[in-house]
Every structure is written in C-alpha cells, then in structure tokens.
Write a protein that holds these residues in place. Sequence first.
Motif, PDB file in Angstrom:
ATOM      1  N   THR A   1      11.266   6.892   2.185  1.00 59.57           N
ATOM      2  CA  THR A   1       9.900   6.445   2.461  1.00 59.57           C
ATOM      3  C   THR A   1       9.473   7.004   3.814  1.00 59.57           C
ATOM      4  O   THR A   1      10.283   7.539   4.575  1.00 59.57           O
ATOM      5  CB  THR A   1       9.815   4.908   2.524  1.00 59.57           C
ATOM      6  N   ASP A   2       8.195   6.841   4.136  1.00 55.79           N
ATOM      7  CA  ASP A   2       7.709   7.282   5.443  1.00 55.79           C
ATOM      8  C   ASP A   2       8.440   6.550   6.560  1.00 55.79           C
ATOM      9  O   ASP A   2       8.643   7.097   7.646  1.00 55.79           O
ATOM     10  CB  ASP A   2       6.205   7.040   5.555  1.00 55.79           C
TER      11      ASP A   2
ATOM     12  N   LEU B   1       4.633  -0.460  -2.749  1.00 53.47           N
ATOM     13  CA  LEU B   1       3.826   0.197  -3.785  1.00 53.47           C
ATOM     14  C   LEU B   1       4.655   0.420  -5.038  1.00 53.47           C
ATOM     15  O   LEU B   1       4.163   0.224  -6.162  1.00 53.47           O
ATOM     16  CB  LEU B   1       3.286   1.522  -3.251  1.00 53.47           C
TER      17      LEU B   1
ATOM     18  N   ALA C   1       0.806  -1.226   0.000  1.00 50.39           N
ATOM     19  CA  ALA C   1       0.000   0.000   0.000  1.00 50.39           C
ATOM     20  C   ALA C   1       0.834   1.268   0.000  1.00 50.39           C
ATOM     21  O   ALA C   1       0.296   2.355  -0.253  1.00 50.39           O
ATOM     22  CB  ALA C   1      -0.942  -0.001   1.200  1.00 50.39           C
ATOM     23  N   SER C   2       2.126   1.167   0.268  1.00 46.41           N
ATOM     24  CA  SER C   2       2.948   2.370   0.331  1.00 46.41           C
ATOM     25  C   SER C   2       4.412   2.013   0.163  1.00 46.41           C
ATOM     26  O   SER C   2       4.790   0.836   0.151  1.00 46.41           O
ATOM     27  CB  SER C   2       2.747   3.095   1.672  1.00 46.41           C
ATOM     28  N   GLY C   3       5.248   3.048   0.047  1.00 45.18           N
ATOM     29  CA  GLY C   3       6.686   2.868   0.053  1.00 45.18           C
ATOM     30  C   GLY C   3       7.230   1.929  -0.996  1.00 45.18           C
ATOM     31  O   GLY C   3       6.814   1.956  -2.169  1.00 45.18           O
TER      32      GLY C   3
ATOM     33  N   ASP D   1      -3.801  -2.120   5.267  1.00 49.76           N
ATOM     34  CA  ASP D   1      -4.461  -0.854   4.944  1.00 49.76           C
ATOM     35  C   ASP D   1      -5.577  -1.115   3.932  1.00 49.76           C
ATOM     36  O   ASP D   1      -5.307  -1.615   2.827  1.00 49.76           O
ATOM     37  CB  ASP D   1      -3.436   0.115   4.359  1.00 49.76           C
TER      38      ASP D   1
ATOM     39  N   ASP E   1      -2.175  -6.019   2.066  1.00 48.82           N
ATOM     40  CA  ASP E   1      -1.765  -5.029   3.050  1.00 48.82           C
ATOM     41  C   ASP E   1      -2.879  -4.926   4.087  1.00 48.82           C
ATOM     42  O   ASP E   1      -4.047  -5.223   3.788  1.00 48.82           O
ATOM     43  CB  ASP E   1      -1.542  -3.666   2.384  1.00 48.82           C
TER      44      ASP E   1
END
Length: 248
Positions: free
Chosen positions: A185-186, A26, A21-23, A45, A43
């Motif tokens: 990334t976050d 994704l 979902a991210s980073g 999320d 994920d």
Amino acid sequence: MTDPLGLFRLDGRTALVTGAASGIGLAIARLFAGAGASLILADRDPAIEGIAADLGGRGVVADLADAGQVDALGDEAAEILVCNAGIAGPAGPMHGMDEETRAALYAINLDHPIRLTARIAPAMAARGRGSIVLLSSLAGLRGNAGLGHYGITKAALAQLARNLAVEFGPAGVRANAIAPGLIATDWASAILSDPERTERRLVATPLRRVGTPQEVAAAALFLASDAGGFVTGQTLVVDGGTLISDGN
C-alpha cells in the motif's frame, strides 16, 4: 445443493468501514460489497463519497481524530464494524515525539475504535448479533525502535478486541483483530521504495514476498461473516510468516 461459500456472504447486513478511501480499507469495502453487504464508508478524503457510490453504498466524509465526528458516525446502524483508519506518525525514538503529534496519533489509531465500539457494540448486542474487526498490526506484536507509539496503539487494539469479545459475547457479538505485516500500500512506500530495506524484510519473511490489500480483506471477510462465527477475541496475523520467522 448448499452453497459451500454461503457462509462468507454478507447479504442483508450493513458494514461500516473507516479509512476506506484507499489501501486495505478500500480492498475491504470492495470485497464486502461483492459479498452482498450494504456499505457505509468513512474517510477524511472527500473521494470517499464517489467510492462509496460506485460500490452502491454511502460515503461519509469524517475526520476520525475529531471525537464529535466519530460519535456522530457511531449513530449509524451496522451489523459489521471495521475500524481500519490509522496513521503511523513520524519515525523516530518513542520519547522524542512531541505531545501534539502523539495525541493526534492516539486519537485516530485508538480513540476512534474505542469511541465507535462504545456506541455500536451495545446496539449490536441489543439486536443479538454483530461482528467487529479492528485493524491492528505486526508492530503491535513485537518491539519497534522507530514506530513505538504506533506499536502501542496497535497492541491496544488487540486487547480491545479481547475485551469486547468477553463483554459482548453473551449477547452474540464477536470482536477480533487483524495484524497485517508488510502490505503493498502507499503506507508501506517508505520501505518498498528502498530496495535494501525491502530485501531485509523479505529475507525475514518465510513467504519471501509482500502481502496484498486483498489478502487482508479476505481475512476481514472471514472474521466478519458467518464463516468465522465461532471465532472471537483473536488476533489473526496476516504477515507471510514474519512474526514466527527466525530470520533465515
């Protein structure tokens, strides 16, 4: 004329990517979709369903710390498996981490790849083909005073890749790991939001910059595709040279 980049295509293959979902996850999903893969993205999320739909794939909302949900995900038929989902856990002395926190860290970072590969690798072997990519870390290749248990789980993933490569290689299944360094990334925000910590890290990195999720995704595409067809059991370090630097 033969397409010189054809070896990097994933047409006709299904790729299961966790933590997508991210980073980095994704970025891998987007690159694999562009290379022609059919995607199953997992994920915790709920946004994963919309992300997957946008990429022409299917999203599965799953808690990868839950053994039952991981086992259910392992029933998916996939020619490519990318175990990317992971957490760092709280920073601090290794033996200061409480048992519940440690168990949750190991469940996501190590147990989920072990459980998924236990179900998917034999199915790949039965088909005579498959590629497994595990997201390790630079923290698994050197000592770490603040994220000790995280480093242990990531070191174990490099060994898992070697074990899978030896066990399933005769059936045409490859397994490799990627060890990213500091990536924008976050997850890396704790470092990147602190100019002093960022500068210390960059001074110890020959390329003098932070990596991008897309650069890690490109390494994953190489390992997942026929371009990496004779590569197995390896840990590909994507860190701008931090691991090999003397700090100058």
